[in-house]
Design a protein around this motif. Structure first.
Motif, short mmCIF file in Angstrom:
data_model
loop_
_atom_site.label_atom_id
_atom_site.label_comp_id
_atom_site.label_asym_id
_atom_site.label_seq_id
_atom_site.Cartn_x
_atom_site.Cartn_y
_atom_site.Cartn_z
N GLN A 1 -54.09 23.20 -32.67
CA GLN A 1 -54.07 24.31 -31.70
C GLN A 1 -52.66 24.84 -31.52
OE1 GLN A 1 -56.68 25.92 -30.05
NE2 GLN A 1 -57.78 24.82 -31.64
N LYS A 2 -52.56 26.15 -31.33
CA LYS A 2 -51.25 26.77 -31.08
C LYS A 2 -50.96 26.75 -29.58
CE LYS A 2 -50.89 28.03 -35.43
NZ LYS A 2 -51.36 26.74 -35.98
N ASP A 3 -49.70 26.90 -29.25
CA ASP A 3 -49.26 27.01 -27.85
C ASP A 3 -49.82 25.89 -26.98
OD1 ASP A 3 -47.86 28.07 -25.77
OD2 ASP A 3 -49.40 29.51 -25.19
N LEU A 4 -49.65 24.66 -27.45
CA LEU A 4 -50.23 23.52 -26.74
C LEU A 4 -49.58 23.25 -25.39
CD1 LEU A 4 -51.20 20.67 -29.20
CD2 LEU A 4 -52.64 21.92 -27.61
N MET A 5 -48.29 23.53 -25.27
CA MET A 5 -47.62 23.28 -23.99
C MET A 5 -48.35 24.03 -22.87
SD MET A 5 -45.31 21.09 -23.89
CE MET A 5 -44.30 21.30 -22.44
N HIS A 6 -48.69 25.29 -23.16
CA HIS A 6 -49.38 26.12 -22.18
C HIS A 6 -50.79 25.58 -21.91
CE1 HIS A 6 -50.48 29.66 -19.93
NE2 HIS A 6 -51.56 29.81 -20.71
N LYS A 7 -51.50 25.22 -22.99
CA LYS A 7 -52.86 24.68 -22.87
C LYS A 7 -52.92 23.43 -22.01
CE LYS A 7 -55.81 26.07 -26.72
NZ LYS A 7 -54.96 26.98 -27.52
N VAL A 8 -51.98 22.52 -22.29
CA VAL A 8 -51.97 21.24 -21.57
C VAL A 8 -51.66 21.47 -20.09
CG1 VAL A 8 -50.66 19.10 -21.33
CG2 VAL A 8 -51.49 19.77 -23.56
N LYS A 9 -50.76 22.42 -19.79
CA LYS A 9 -50.45 22.74 -18.39
C LYS A 9 -51.69 23.25 -17.67
CE LYS A 9 -45.52 23.63 -18.38
NZ LYS A 9 -44.77 24.46 -19.29
N THR A 10 -52.45 24.14 -18.33
CA THR A 10 -53.63 24.69 -17.66
C THR A 10 -54.71 23.63 -17.51
OG1 THR A 10 -54.34 25.57 -19.79
CG2 THR A 10 -53.28 27.13 -18.33
N LEU B 1 -45.14 18.82 -36.32
CA LEU B 1 -43.74 19.14 -35.99
C LEU B 1 -43.63 20.51 -35.33
CD1 LEU B 1 -42.02 17.83 -39.23
CD2 LEU B 1 -41.68 16.93 -36.93
N ARG B 2 -44.39 21.48 -35.85
CA ARG B 2 -44.34 22.85 -35.31
C ARG B 2 -44.78 22.87 -33.85
NH1 ARG B 2 -46.53 25.11 -39.82
NH2 ARG B 2 -44.59 25.39 -40.94
N SER B 3 -45.79 22.05 -33.52
CA SER B 3 -46.30 22.05 -32.14
C SER B 3 -45.26 21.49 -31.17
CB SER B 3 -47.57 21.22 -32.05
OG SER B 3 -47.24 19.85 -32.02
N LEU B 4 -44.34 20.64 -31.69
CA LEU B 4 -43.34 20.02 -30.82
C LEU B 4 -42.08 20.86 -30.70
CD1 LEU B 4 -43.61 16.35 -32.17
CD2 LEU B 4 -44.65 17.27 -30.10
N GLY B 5 -41.61 21.38 -31.85
CA GLY B 5 -40.32 22.08 -31.81
C GLY B 5 -40.28 23.33 -32.65
N GLY B 6 -41.45 23.92 -32.93
CA GLY B 6 -41.49 25.16 -33.70
C GLY B 6 -40.98 24.97 -35.13
N ASP B 7 -40.64 26.08 -35.78
CA ASP B 7 -40.16 26.01 -37.16
C ASP B 7 -38.85 25.23 -37.27
OD1 ASP B 7 -42.28 27.29 -38.32
OD2 ASP B 7 -41.42 29.30 -38.08
N ALA B 8 -38.10 25.21 -36.16
CA ALA B 8 -36.82 24.49 -36.18
C ALA B 8 -37.04 23.01 -36.54
CB ALA B 8 -36.15 24.59 -34.81
N PHE B 9 -38.12 22.39 -36.03
CA PHE B 9 -38.41 20.98 -36.35
C PHE B 9 -38.79 20.82 -37.82
CE2 PHE B 9 -39.33 18.09 -32.43
CZ PHE B 9 -38.05 18.34 -31.95
N VAL B 10 -39.57 21.77 -38.34
CA VAL B 10 -39.95 21.69 -39.76
C VAL B 10 -38.69 21.82 -40.62
CG1 VAL B 10 -41.36 22.69 -41.61
CG2 VAL B 10 -42.24 22.65 -39.26
N ASN B 11 -37.81 22.75 -40.24
CA ASN B 11 -36.56 22.94 -41.00
C ASN B 11 -35.68 21.70 -40.96
OD1 ASN B 11 -37.41 25.50 -41.51
ND2 ASN B 11 -36.16 26.48 -39.93
N MET B 12 -35.80 20.92 -39.88
CA MET B 12 -34.99 19.71 -39.76
C MET B 12 -35.39 18.64 -40.78
SD MET B 12 -34.52 19.22 -35.68
CE MET B 12 -33.58 17.70 -35.77
#
Length: 464
Positions: free
Chosen positions: A453-462, A146-157
């Motif tokens: 892995q953290k910051d996957l959006m950036h990783k996948v783009k690269t 959840l954190r990888s998709l929407g940060g802590d906000a998703f976990v809080n949801m």
């Protein structure tokens, strides 16, 4: 070993074989029939979905399964919906899109636009999972996913209610009480106190276009198992015991079948059936520390498939010919004894098929929390030919557990259906199945760069 041959078990078998290759040996244990909750009932020689009836258009794994298996989407048979309060309809759908919008605006102001924006934002972030999985990334816990998709906000949801989240973005209490309550009663059989994430997934299904598989959604399960050439063993798994073997865990799966007790050894076990005490008496032996009990209860749900004549006067239509609705949702009213009822079509729809007229005998699926008694059936139907009742522990009771279950129970022992405590839908289960297969593969080959892995959006783009 894969325990359970519902959607989770069949999908994880397919994904495990996809990653480990055709040489992987898969034993799938199933006590009942293949398909789990995706089941059909027969009325007048026609089959109808008794549950697990519709799939969201954005369910990419489910869309893939249909393509891979050469199955088809079932033909859409349009029908209008309405929300019933026990006394009158609080909202009625018409044939005119603009009129529907005007009615929503007239009753609820811009609440429905705020709802749409909120759901779209959640879904847009959720859709990142497909990119991550296409690049082979996996997560060892539901919180990490959840954190990888929407940060802590998703976990809080997963910890706060959908009502609270919607009121915060400016949706009115009246809209929550009428519309949101009706959608959640029809999908989860629960109130607006379900967690915001589960609520968002359910509301996305209610807003977006949905589809089903021609011939029945359960064909996905039997099809995937046939494709993977998995060895299906008709037995009930009673427990798993741990044995060590040259530094790697070795698991003994104990089961009982019509031939008596048995057991077999495996390098890896995936449990896809719920492990909560109310649902199973599954034992884990020789684990140090022991595998803890899973908190939380399940929501009982009753599906009644009724072939009969609707009592339209109960809904304020003395002349049955004028009753316009194929689907009736209900608000959270104490006197209402059913959650939703639908005039359903068979799983095989010919091009000549037409929906029954309201004054004709039709097949209705009624969802309720308790079995319907004679008086309640009489209230809903003028008369009926048959009633087929399925009682099942359907969804997690979302207010009954404070934390999410683990995915990894031990070294190569995984738990798939804990994902239902985040949200319960066919696509969530398919996403969890892909995640478990990738996690098992990455851990087996020690490819730790692909896990959590953290910051996957950036990783996948690269990587692109």
């Amino acid at each position: 070993a894969v325990v359970g041959a519902g959607l989770g078990g069949s999908a994880v078998s397919y994904f495990l074989q996809q990653h480990f290759g055709p040489q992987v040996q898969l034993d799938v244990y199933e006590q009942a029939g293949v398909g789990g909750r995706l089941a059909t009932v027969t009325v007048n020689k026609q089959q109808y979905e008794s549950r697990g009836a519709s799939i969201h258009a954005l369910s990419l794994h489910m869309q893939d399964f249909v393509k891979i298996l050469g199955l088809k989407h079932r033909r859409e048979v349009p029908g209008k919906s309405a929300i019933f309060s026990g006394e009158h309809f609080v909202l009625e759908e018409t044939d005119w899109y603009l009129l529907n919008l005007f009615r929503l605006w007239w009753h609820y102001g811009i609440s429905f636009l705020r709802l749409q924006m909120w759901v779209e934002e959640v879904m847009e972030k959720f859709m990142r999972i497909y990119k991550y999985q296409a690049h082979g990334y996996a997560f060892s816990s539901l919180e990490e996913l959840l954190r990888s998709l929407g940060g802590d906000a998703f976990v809080n949801m997963t910890q706060r209610s959908v009502a609270e989240a919607l009121l915060e973005v400016g949706v009115t209490q009246r809209f929550v009480d009428d519309v949101i309550a009706a959608v959640l009663r029809s999908s989860y059989g629960q109130s607006v106190l379900v967690p915001a994430f589960a609520g968002a997934m359910s509301l996305a299904g209610a807003q977006g276009s949905t589809w089903a598989v021609e011939g029945g959604n359960k064909l996905l399960c039997s099809g995937l198992l046939k494709l993977t050439k998995a060895n299906v063993i008709h037995a009930q798994v009673t427990g798993v015991s741990l044995h060590s073997s040259e530094g790697r865990a070795l698991y003994q799966v104990h089961y009982k079948s019509s031939k008596g007790q048995g057991s077999a050894f495996y390098d890896m076990v995936v449990v896809t059936t719920p492990l909560h005490p109310s649902r199973s008496n599954f034992t884990f032996e020789n684990f140090e520390p022991p595998i803890a009990d899973f908190p939380g209860a399940f929501q009982p749900s009753v599906t009644s498939v009724v072939h009969g004549y609707l009592n339209s006067s109960y809904f304020g239509f003395p002349d049955p010919k004028l009753f316009p609705f194929a689907s009736i949702l209900t608000t959270d009213t104490p006197d209402l004894f059913f959650n939703t009822m639908d005039n359903i079509c068979p799983v095989n729809i010919s091009s000549a098929f037409r929906r029954k007229q309201p004054q004709e005998a039709a097949v209705w699926r009624v969802l309720s929390q308790e079995p319907l008694d004679k008086q309640q059936l009489k209230t809903l139907f003028r008369s009926y030919y048959s009633v087929q009742v399925t009682e099942w522990q359907s969804y997690p009771r979302y207010d009954s557990a404070k934390s999410l279950p683990p995915i990894v129970l031990h070294e190569n022992l995984f738990y798939l259906s804990g994902v239902e405590w985040v949200a319960s839908s066919m696509e969530m289960i398919a996403v969890a199945a892909k995640n478990v297969a990738l996690l098992a593969y990455n851990r087996w080959y020690q490819d730790l760069e692909k896990i959590d892995q953290k910051d996957l959006m950036h990783k996948v783009k690269t990587e692109l």
